[in-house]
Design an enzyme around this catalytic site. Structure first.
Site, PDB file in Angstrom:
ATOM      1  CG  ASP A   1      -0.234   0.148   2.549  1.00  0.00           C
ATOM      2  OD1 ASP A   1       0.805  -0.522   2.737  1.00  0.00           O
ATOM      3  OD2 ASP A   1      -0.708   0.918   3.408  1.00  0.00           O
TER       4      ASP A   1
ATOM      5  CG  ASP B   1       7.141   4.393   2.230  1.00  0.00           C
ATOM      6  OD1 ASP B   1       7.010   3.219   2.609  1.00  0.00           O
ATOM      7  OD2 ASP B   1       6.738   5.370   2.872  1.00  0.00           O
TER       8      ASP B   1
ATOM      9  CD  GLU C   1       4.150   1.181   7.155  1.00  0.00           C
ATOM     10  OE1 GLU C   1       4.811   1.511   8.150  1.00  0.00           O
ATOM     11  OE2 GLU C   1       3.830   2.001   6.271  1.00  0.00           O
TER      12      GLU C   1
ATOM     13  CG  ASP D   1       8.979   0.334   4.574  1.00  0.00           C
ATOM     14  OD1 ASP D   1       9.001   1.102   3.608  1.00  0.00           O
ATOM     15  OD2 ASP D   1       8.014   0.265   5.374  1.00  0.00           O
TER      16      ASP D   1
ATOM     17  CG  HIS E   1     -20.809  39.575  10.938  1.00  0.00           C
ATOM     18  ND1 HIS E   1     -19.815  40.476  11.220  1.00  0.00           N
ATOM     19  CD2 HIS E   1     -21.355  39.965   9.759  1.00  0.00           C
ATOM     20  CE1 HIS E   1     -19.761  41.387  10.261  1.00  0.00           C
ATOM     21  NE2 HIS E   1     -20.695  41.097   9.339  1.00  0.00           N
TER      22      HIS E   1
ATOM     23  CB  THR F   1     -15.920  38.952   7.600  1.00  0.00           C
ATOM     24  OG1 THR F   1     -17.203  39.133   6.987  1.00  0.00           O
ATOM     25  CG2 THR F   1     -14.910  39.847   6.891  1.00  0.00           C
TER      26      THR F   1
ATOM     27  NE  ARG G   1       6.932  10.197  13.190  1.00  0.00           N
ATOM     28  CZ  ARG G   1       6.577   9.372  12.215  1.00  0.00           C
ATOM     29  NH1 ARG G   1       6.882   8.094  12.265  1.00  0.00           N
ATOM     30  NH2 ARG G   1       5.881   9.817  11.193  1.00  0.00           N
TER      31      ARG G   1
ATOM     32  CB  SER H   1       6.849   4.861  13.083  1.00  0.00           C
ATOM     33  OG  SER H   1       7.236   6.008  13.791  1.00  0.00           O
TER      34      SER H   1
ATOM     35  CG  HIS I   1       4.852   9.522   3.646  1.00  0.00           C
ATOM     36  ND1 HIS I   1       4.440   9.400   4.940  1.00  0.00           N
ATOM     37  CD2 HIS I   1       5.164   8.255   3.252  1.00  0.00           C
ATOM     38  CE1 HIS I   1       4.523   8.133   5.323  1.00  0.00           C
ATOM     39  NE2 HIS I   1       4.970   7.422   4.305  1.00  0.00           N
TER      40      HIS I   1
END
Ligand code: BES
Ligand code: MN
Ligand code: MN
Length: 457
Positions: A88, A119, A152, A179, A212, A314, A327, A398, A426
């Site tokens: 994937d 990837d 994944e 990977d 508003h 607005t 992470r 990760s 990515h």
């Protein structure tokens, strides 16, 4: 090695054509509309495993996307390598930033441009072709099992269930994964750790409707402003994370570990230039390698609220939201950090707004051994094919399932990645160097060879 090089040379074009076919399936796991393409990608991988000579090939159904399994047991007295990867890919958005379409692989300057090129389709397919190569040349030095999943990029939750239910079938001596990244082709490296992850979404709600901004602005707290302030407060002036207890479980590296990590070649000017930034940013007291590999971090992955359409409106929005991920490094726990974040974020909210925190997926950090037979086999394989000893590094990304392999199957992992951090994983214009692809196909059989040899079997 001669046989290996020759095989790659003689099959060069086909090895590339087949990868291109795989890259043409938009197997995006995050978006259900791509489900048919996800299934086609799985079927394609399964077909190629069969063609290469794998037995018991199966596209295993799950509650989500299927897992492709296949194996070749040549001799039960030999060690068994479990190869894991994923077919994937991440969504290709924003599409307009791609120079050539993400699912029409294109070669420019010796590099394959496509979503998943690095990837992980490009890297996982190296294993399928290395398997074919071994079957066609000197035979398999080890037994091999493949487990190629399709979720994944969305947290591998169904793979976790599959692993728990298939412990016997997945019995092996080591997990081998491509990977991750190398420093560069001139400085081959092996990642010896992956960071964990806590991912959540926050929503800040102020007034019960969009207002508003002239009539009510100034008298009512704006959720977008409040959210921005709350997020900004999560780092202090030294870019340390301010969530109480966040660092409690972090194990500091020893001075010699830090030195070893920072001995790896690093060109800050080139790093900045590649990213188009004038200055780097990060936790005070740590180097770039440490900040991305051994220290925990907190990032906003997306932030929205109010009017974002054409022209101006607005409005004082009723709500603002953000996706935030952290992470994690060894000894931190994903659930614990998610809880700490959630408690803290609710606590710092002013009475003018309500806050909800919704956890998404998580994953535990891992460190992989550098004194194991499998790691030595990877070192020897890389040294032979690259002509240079690999440098151990810590990866910033990760792969949450790796911790589960250890917990459920009792298996350690070798992270033998051939990507580069600059391969735009990515991002738009993801790429994978053709050189790395062939180099991977050449190196993997050497891993199997040395793993069998060093195991003394
Ligand atoms: N292959 C990456 C992880 C990676 C990249 C590790 C580079 C080391 C170096 C993997 O596909 C990935 O993107 N993982 C996600 C986590 C997942 C739960 C969405 C990540 O790291 O964000
Ligand atoms: Mn990946
Ligand atoms: Mn990824």
């Amino acid at each position: 090695m001669q046989n290996i090089k020759q095989y790659v040379e003689q099959n060069k074009q086909r090895l590339l054509d087949e990868l291109f076919e795989l890259l043409r399936f938009p197997s995006v796991s995050a978006d259900p509309k791509y489900k048919p393409d996800v299934l086609k990608a799985a079927a394609y991988v399964a077909g190629k495993l069969i063609d290469a000579g794998a037995d018991k090939v199966e596209v295993c159904e799950t509650a989500g996307n299927p897992i492709v399994y296949g194996e070749k047991i040549v001799d039960t007295s030999k060690p068994t390598v479990l190869v894991y990867g994923h077919y994937d890919v991440q969504p290709a958005d924003p599409l307009e930033l791609w120079k050539t379409p993400p699912f029409e692989p294109t070669i420019r300057d010796g590099k394959i441009y496509a979503r998943g090129a690095c990837d992980d389709k490009g890297q996982v397919y190296m294993h399928v072709k290395a398997f074919e190569l071994m079957m066609q040349t000197d035979g398999l030095p080890c037994n091999i099992k493949f487990m190629i999943e399709g979720e994944e990029e969305v947290g591998s939750s169904n793979l976790g269930i599959f692993v728990k239910a298939n412990k016997e079938r997945l019995k092996a001596d080591v997990v081998l994964i491509s990977d991750t990244s190398m420093i560069s082709m001139e400085n081959p490296s092996l990642e010896t750790g992956l960071r964990g992850l806590s991912y959540l979404e926050v929503e800040v709600t102020g007034p019960n409707r969009d207002l508003h901004s002239g009539v009510y602005g100034g008298a009512v707290a704006n959720p977008a402003t409040i959210l921005a302030k709350m997020i900004a407060s999560l780092h202090d002036e030294n870019n340390h994370i301010t969530i109480p207890g966040f660092y409690n479980d972090v194990i500091d590296l020893t001075a010699s570990e830090r030195k070893a990590l920072n001995d790896a070649p690093y060109d800050e000017a080139a790093y900045k230039k590649d990213l188009g930034v004038g200055e780097l940013w990060g936790e005070k007291g740590y180097t770039t390698f440490e900040r991305t590999g051994t220290r925990p971090t907190l990032e906003v992955n997306g932030i929205w609220g109010g009017y974002i359409g054409e022209g101006a409106k607005t409005v004082l929005p009723s709500k603002a939201s953000a996706k935030i991920s952290m992470r994690l490094v060894p000894n931190q726990s994903s659930d614990k950090i998610t809880q700490l974040f959630s408690d803290h974020f609710k606590k710092i909210a002013p009475a003018s707004v309500k806050v909800t925190v919704t956890p998404h997926h998580g994953g535990e950090p891992v460190v992989t051994p550098t004194d194991s037979i499998a790691y030595r086999a990877a070192q020897k394989a890389i040294a032979e094919s690259f002509g240079k000893e690999p440098i151990p590094t810590r990866g910033g990304g990760s792969i949450p399932i790796v911790a589960l392999f250890e917990a459920e199957l009792g298996l350690k992992t070798v992270l033998m990645g051939f990507g580069l951090d600059s391969d735009a994983l990515h991002s738009p214009n993801e790429k994978y160097d053709i050189f790395n692809y062939y180099k991977g196909i050449e190196t993997i059989p050497l891993f199997h060879k040395y793993f069998a040899e060093l195991s003394g079997k």
